[in-house]
Design a protein around this motif. Structure first.
Motif, mmCIF file in Angstrom:
data_model
loop_
_atom_site.group_PDB
_atom_site.id
_atom_site.type_symbol
_atom_site.label_atom_id
_atom_site.label_comp_id
_atom_site.label_asym_id
_atom_site.label_seq_id
_atom_site.Cartn_x
_atom_site.Cartn_y
_atom_site.Cartn_z
ATOM 1 N N ALA A 1 -7.289 9.940 0.642
ATOM 2 C CA ALA A 1 -7.076 9.607 -0.776
ATOM 3 C C ALA A 1 -6.111 10.569 -1.457
ATOM 4 N N ARG B 1 -13.276 8.349 1.438
ATOM 5 C CA ARG B 1 -13.428 8.142 2.871
ATOM 6 C C ARG B 1 -14.026 9.407 3.475
ATOM 7 N N THR C 1 -12.698 -3.317 -8.240
ATOM 8 C CA THR C 1 -12.032 -4.358 -7.465
ATOM 9 C C THR C 1 -12.811 -5.659 -7.422
ATOM 10 N N ASP D 1 0.827 -1.215 0.000
ATOM 11 C CA ASP D 1 0.000 0.000 0.000
ATOM 12 C C ASP D 1 0.858 1.261 0.000
ATOM 13 N N ASP E 1 -10.525 6.028 -4.155
ATOM 14 C CA ASP E 1 -11.086 5.722 -2.848
ATOM 15 C C ASP E 1 -11.773 6.951 -2.278
ATOM 16 N N GLU F 1 -4.909 -1.189 -3.224
ATOM 17 C CA GLU F 1 -6.096 -0.386 -3.492
ATOM 18 C C GLU F 1 -5.826 0.583 -4.639
ATOM 19 N N TYR F 2 -6.909 1.079 -5.222
ATOM 20 C CA TYR F 2 -6.834 2.152 -6.214
ATOM 21 C C TYR F 2 -7.041 3.448 -5.443
ATOM 22 N N THR F 3 -5.948 4.042 -4.958
ATOM 23 C CA THR F 3 -6.044 5.149 -4.008
ATOM 24 C C THR F 3 -6.775 6.358 -4.576
ATOM 25 N N THR G 1 -12.979 -8.246 -4.435
ATOM 26 C CA THR G 1 -12.523 -8.302 -3.050
ATOM 27 C C THR G 1 -11.931 -9.667 -2.720
ATOM 28 N N THR H 1 -12.939 2.936 -6.723
ATOM 29 C CA THR H 1 -12.101 1.788 -6.372
ATOM 30 C C THR H 1 -12.921 0.517 -6.235
ATOM 31 N N GLN H 2 -14.168 0.620 -5.746
ATOM 32 C CA GLN H 2 -15.000 -0.568 -5.581
ATOM 33 C C GLN H 2 -15.644 -1.006 -6.888
#
Length: 545
Positions: A245, A238, A406, A202, A236, A231-233, A408, A402-403
């Motif tokens: 990010a 948050r 992905t 990461d 992302d 992850e694909y920062t 998971t 990112t989701q």
């Protein structure tokens, strides 16, 4: 290997460490220590070292939130100062009561009129001063408390968010103080262990690894850096930490040109890294699939999660192992339970606080608390067999970049458990499920759609599970990913270790916990050079085109 978590719940880094050690690398997996003290234990032939974090920057930032607007100018500058001033004011008020008692005693003892008048005047002035100061303290403490609460939900100012996009280390460490603590603690470990390869898991570890490699080079020792982007920062989101990010994306952009190789967990992430950073070579994709040794028979070999909950075969049991945050969309599954009277939802989590507690409260309000279950994590090697007795595995991801891209880790675990899936229609997971035919897809956040998908899978479970042939599972095993990772290590280091069994099974390096150097070259005896790159080469996989 450097990773910014406690190691225990991270199946990817554990598998990477074990396979590297089995291939002959003297492997140390460095993570965080939950106790605050250095801890070490064996992980197969690898060694886990949980570093003692200083936490200096993180604690300072927690006690010194941003001072925002007029309220920020009035507020105390730190939690310690706010507490100290409030304590002092409470003591002044107590002392004032004692002063009143002293004046009353002077009067009772027959003090003169002038003395009593003077003492009373002094007392009234002091009382007024204490009262006014109390109001000022209350204003400043209230401003600090509100500022502190605001910082908890959005810890960074607009100016700071602007600065971190510039990529400056000072701004990054101010916005994400954990980076400074990682550098202090993990950087020291990287220097101490003196590795040939630093595998940074990461973006938060990428800068730590690159700086350690630069220090080693200054000391005349070459260290190759492998960056593993889990992850694909840039994609992302948050909401609770708006600078995460941009800080991690800036860190990635700054240091990825200095990495000797880039690895990632998903094909779409590899494409995005090329697009964002202009990489000349596409990153190596090492998917986080379960090990073949963990694959199980249909329904599992033991009672598993169904037995743990005491549920019969007629119950529809949905299982979800992993991180629980609002963006994972699990409230959709909870809200659907009233429509599924025979369904149970089991979460396997590391903590029952935070969003897990919020979901439990939601289940209570909906009257389905008895069918909402929270269990502890199980060891990685036991996970697939444990969940195999469920009806289906769920993955309710919401739409953030990112989701969308992905697959998971839990999805691969569902395959290893031969478990049908119910997944939201985010791009990657939705497309894979339709292609494999191993489950049903519902529209993101659609409670009714989720309920329909569960009923479909429960009704036709055998059909969906039939796609899990031995050949299909073999194609989705960790063992199929290992050769690519080991080739990366050999390419960037110019070294090829001899596996233990090929070396007579002595296993001296991995058992000793030491670097096992010998000879003038400073390399262990069981390593052989393979086309060592020029120490000053520009990273092949990270060079800007």
């Amino acid at each position: 290997m450097l990773v910014g978590n406690f190691v225990d719940g991270d199946s990817r880094v554990q598998k990477e460490a074990r396979c590297a050690a089995a291939a002959g690398w003297d492997t140390f997996l460095v993570g965080r220590s939950p106790s605050g003290r250095r801890e070490e234990y064996a992980l197969g032939a690898a060694r886990v070292v949980r570093a003692a974090e200083t936490m200096t920057a993180t604690r300072y930032r927690a006690a010194h939130p941003h001072r925002r607007g007029v309220r920020g100018l009035v507020a105390y500058r730190s939690a310690e100062l706010s507490r100290a001033r409030h304590q002092r004011q409470r003591l002044r008020q107590r002392d004032l009561v004692a002063d009143r008692e002293l004046v009353a005693r002077r009067v009772a003892d027959g003090a003169g009129a002038l003395e009593v008048l003077w003492a009373g005047a002094v007392l009234r002035v002091r009382a007024l001063s204490v009262r006014l100061r109390g109001r000022w303290v209350a204003v400043r403490k209230g401003a600090f408390d509100r500022n502190y609460a605001a910082a908890a939900s959005g810890p960074s100012s607009a100016l700071e968010r602007l600065l971190v996009r510039r990529g400056g280390e000072a701004a990054a460490w101010a916005a994400q103080p954990r980076l400074a603590d990682f550098e202090d603690s993990f950087g020291r470990m990287a220097d101490e262990l003196a590795p040939d390869v630093l595998h940074a898991n990461d973006a938060e570890m990428l800068g730590v690894a690159v700086r350690a490699a630069v220090r080693a080079r200054a000391a005349g020792r070459r260290v190759a850096v492998v960056y593993d982007a889990h992850e694909y920062t840039a994609g992302d989101i948050r909401p609770e930490d708006v600078t995460w990010a941009p800080v991690m994306t800036a860190q990635e952009a700054k240091y990825i040109p200095m990495a000797d190789a880039v690895v990632t967990a998903v094909d779409t992430f590899a494409d995005k890294l090329v697009e964002h950073h202009g990489l000349a070579v596409r990153p190596t994709v090492v998917r986080n699939m379960p090990e073949a040794s963990t694959f199980t028979v249909p329904g599992g070999r033991g009672p598993g999660v169904r037995g743990r909950l005491g549920l019969g075969p007629e119950a529809t049991l949905l299982v979800y192992p992993g991180s629980v945050t609002p963006i994972r969309g699990l409230d959709t599954a909870v809200r659907a339970l009233p429509q599924l009277p025979e369904a149970h939802l089991a979460l396997l989590v590391g903590s029952r606080s935070g969003h897990v507690a919020e979901l439990a409260a939601l289940a209570g309000r909906l009257g389905v608390a008895e069918r909402f279950h929270v269990l502890d994590y199980v060891p990685v090697e036991d996970l697939t067999d444990f969940i195999a007795s469920a009806t289906a595995g769920v993955d309710t991801l919401r739409r953030i970049p990112t989701q969308e891209l992905t697959i998971t880790t839990k999805y691969w675990s569902y395959i290893g458990a031969r478990l049908p899936v119910v997944v939201s229609d985010v791009k990657a997971a939705g497309e894979l499920t339709r292609r494999l035919g191993n489950g049903a897809v519902f529209e993101v956040d659609d409670v009714d759609g989720f309920a329909r998908a569960v009923r479909t899978v429960a009704r036709e479970r055998e059909r969906y599970a039939a796609v899990y042939t031995d050949e299909m599972l073999a194609a989705h095993s960790w063992e199929g990913q290992v050769p690519a990772l080991l080739q990366v290590y050999e390419r960037v280091s110019g070294l090829r270790p001899v596996p233990e069994e090929a070396d007579g099974g002595s296993g001296e390096n991995s058992e000793s916990g030491e670097s096992g150097e010998s000879g003038e070259s400073g390399e262990p005896d069981d390593w052989v050079p393979v086309s060592r790159p020029d120490p000053l080469h520009v990273a092949e996989t990270a060079a800007h085109s």
